[in-house]
Design an enzyme around this catalytic site. Structure first.
Site, PDB file in Angstrom:
ATOM      1  N   ARG A 243     -68.700  44.301  81.399  1.00 60.22           N
ATOM      2  CA  ARG A 243     -68.906  43.646  82.674  1.00 60.22           C
ATOM      3  C   ARG A 243     -69.789  44.507  83.562  1.00 60.22           C
ATOM      4  O   ARG A 243     -69.741  45.745  83.476  1.00 60.22           O
ATOM      5  CB  ARG A 243     -67.572  43.442  83.396  1.00 60.22           C
ATOM      6  CG  ARG A 243     -66.855  42.158  83.014  1.00 60.22           C
ATOM      7  CD  ARG A 243     -67.576  40.914  83.562  1.00 60.22           C
ATOM      8  NE  ARG A 243     -66.904  39.672  83.241  1.00 60.22           N
ATOM      9  CZ  ARG A 243     -67.087  38.938  82.143  1.00 60.22           C
ATOM     10  NH1 ARG A 243     -67.947  39.320  81.222  1.00 60.22           N
ATOM     11  NH2 ARG A 243     -66.437  37.805  81.965  1.00 60.22           N
ATOM     12  N   GLU A 272     -74.978  40.600  89.037  1.00 62.15           N
ATOM     13  CA  GLU A 272     -75.788  39.623  88.305  1.00 62.15           C
ATOM     14  C   GLU A 272     -75.592  38.208  88.887  1.00 62.15           C
ATOM     15  O   GLU A 272     -74.523  37.922  89.424  1.00 62.15           O
ATOM     16  CB  GLU A 272     -75.411  39.646  86.807  1.00 62.15           C
ATOM     17  CG  GLU A 272     -73.984  39.244  86.512  1.00 62.15           C
ATOM     18  CD  GLU A 272     -73.646  39.374  85.016  1.00 62.15           C
ATOM     19  OE1 GLU A 272     -73.884  40.441  84.424  1.00 62.15           O
ATOM     20  OE2 GLU A 272     -73.156  38.375  84.467  1.00 62.15           O
ATOM     21  N   HIS A 290     -76.785  38.256  80.093  1.00 65.37           N
ATOM     22  CA  HIS A 290     -75.369  37.924  79.823  1.00 65.37           C
ATOM     23  C   HIS A 290     -75.259  36.802  78.778  1.00 65.37           C
ATOM     24  O   HIS A 290     -74.684  35.744  79.035  1.00 65.37           O
ATOM     25  CB  HIS A 290     -74.647  37.531  81.122  1.00 65.37           C
ATOM     26  CG  HIS A 290     -73.157  37.701  81.038  1.00 65.37           C
ATOM     27  ND1 HIS A 290     -72.374  38.031  82.114  1.00 65.37           N
ATOM     28  CD2 HIS A 290     -72.299  37.572  79.992  1.00 65.37           C
ATOM     29  CE1 HIS A 290     -71.101  38.095  81.738  1.00 65.37           C
ATOM     30  NE2 HIS A 290     -71.033  37.820  80.458  1.00 65.37           N
TER      31      HIS A 290
HETATM   32  C1  DGY Z   1     -66.788  36.286  78.662  1.00 65.56           C
HETATM   33  O1  DGY Z   1     -66.312  35.342  78.049  1.00 65.56           O
HETATM   34  O2  DGY Z   1     -66.133  36.932  79.486  1.00 65.56           O
HETATM   35  C2  DGY Z   1     -68.188  36.661  78.358  1.00 65.56           C
HETATM   36  O3  DGY Z   1     -68.670  37.653  79.179  1.00 65.56           O
HETATM   37  C3  DGY Z   1     -69.079  35.445  78.419  1.00 65.56           C
HETATM   38  O4  DGY Z   1     -69.169  34.963  79.698  1.00 65.56           O
END
Ligand code: DGY
Length: 331
Positions: A243, A272, A290
């Site tokens: 993240r 982001e 992402h």
């Molecule tokens: C999640 O599922 O958390 C991934 O980062 C895709 O958004």
């Protein structure tokens, strides 16, 4: 079925038409086919009279929003991460949160490896060089990078995706794997992925390639900053598929510009979809927007799981992947 009695749900972003169709068989659905990004007050307005919401990870669900939506019973995230949910506030309001684990594990691990290899072997930098017409001769050190096969793979965050990356490294690339996690894996799980538990400092110092698979929280905020980057090998690669906010992106950009570490591969960013402009100045970073889980079968499976959570909870009171199961049966 008497349509007047059917629960009402909101799908906050555009998703696969098949999934909208499936949800429409059970609910009165308000969808968002044009994929507008609704501001919070607009989201709250559209949630009036809805019992469920299909979220995609970007919609903040907190006490202020929940106070405006007393009929809401479930928020189903089409993501494994759920840092958009204030889970304590949801629990206090008796609202169930669900996420979409497991179905994206291998796809996201593939992306981690793709970024690792692209960064270590300077793949995107090489393509930019070639497209710019700069390739006019062979040179012994032209776009020279680092080996992946046999190098030490470090993993910070050893959940399902971390273990899938470890498996790729150990079994496919003959890499010694070291990891650090809040809690150590049981011995059999370590043996299965051939990983050795080390302190965070040792992880930083020993890794040739370090992959971050950590969810965002107050505790993991800037887990990798200037001090941590300073401990890494100058030849090291850093990959973040966890993240944004786990890495201090400004400190990373500086470390990349100074060649304090060799390269990075980033799929997630602080703030982001905006990103720190300093990262764009670094040639030694591979940047992707992402897309860790972005394959057709995986995104279909994630959407299907979120839909099944809504259908299960609002029609039978059961959900497949509840995050706060203690609220089940409360309302
Ligand atoms: C999640 O599922 O958390 C991934 O980062 C895709 O958004």
């Amino acid at each position: 079925m008497n349509t007047a009695a059917r629960p009402r749900i909101l799908i906050a972003r555009a998703i696969f038409p098949e999934v909208v169709e499936k949800l429409s068989q059970h609910f009165e659905v308000e969808a968002n086919p044009s994929d507008e990004l609704w501001p919070r007050d607009e989201l709250a307005r559209r949630l009036q009279g809805k019992q469920g919401v299909f979220t995609t990870g970007g919609e903040r669900i907190d006490a202020a929003l929940l106070a405006q939506c007393p009929e809401l019973k479930i928020c189903a995230n089409m993501a494994v991460g759920y840092n958009n949910f204030d889970l304590a506030a949801m629990t206090a309001a008796g609202v169930l949160g669900t996420n979409a684990p497991d179905v994206l594990t291998e796809t996201t691990a593939d992306m981690g490896f793709a970024l690792l290899m692209a960064a270590a072997r300077r793949v995107t930098e090489s393509e930019h060089f070639l497209r710019a017409g700069k390739w006019d001769r062979w040179a012994y050190d032209m776009l020279i990078g680092q080996d992946v096969y046999g190098a030490t793979l470090g993993i910070l965050g050893m959940g399902r995706i971390g273990r899938a990356i470890a498996r790729r490294g150990a079994l496919g690339f003959n890499m010694p794997v070291i990891y650090h996690n809040r809690s150590r894996l049981p011995a059999e799980a370590e043996a299965e992925v051939r990983a050795r538990y080390v302190s965070k400092d040792e992880l930083l110092r020993q890794s040739d390639h370090l992959v971050l698979v950590v969810p965002y929280s107050a505790e993991s905020h800037h887990a990798i900053g200037a001090a941590e980057l300073a401990q890494m090998k100058p030849t090291a690669t850093l990959v973040n598929i966890g993240r944004g906010g786990v890495v201090d992106d400004a400190a990373l950009a500086q470390a990349l510009l100074d060649k304090r570490i060799a390269a990075a591969g980033l799929d997630v960013f602080e703030g982001e979809p905006k990103l720190n402009p300093a990262l764009l100045k670094c040639s030694n970073v591979v940047l992707t927007p992402h897309i860790g889980s972005a394959t057709v079968p995986t995104r279909m499976a994630m959407a299907g799981l979120a839909a099944d959570n809504l259908i299960g909870y609002l029609t039978t009171g059961k959900a497949l992947t509840p995050l706060n199961p203690e609220v089940i049966g409360q309302r």
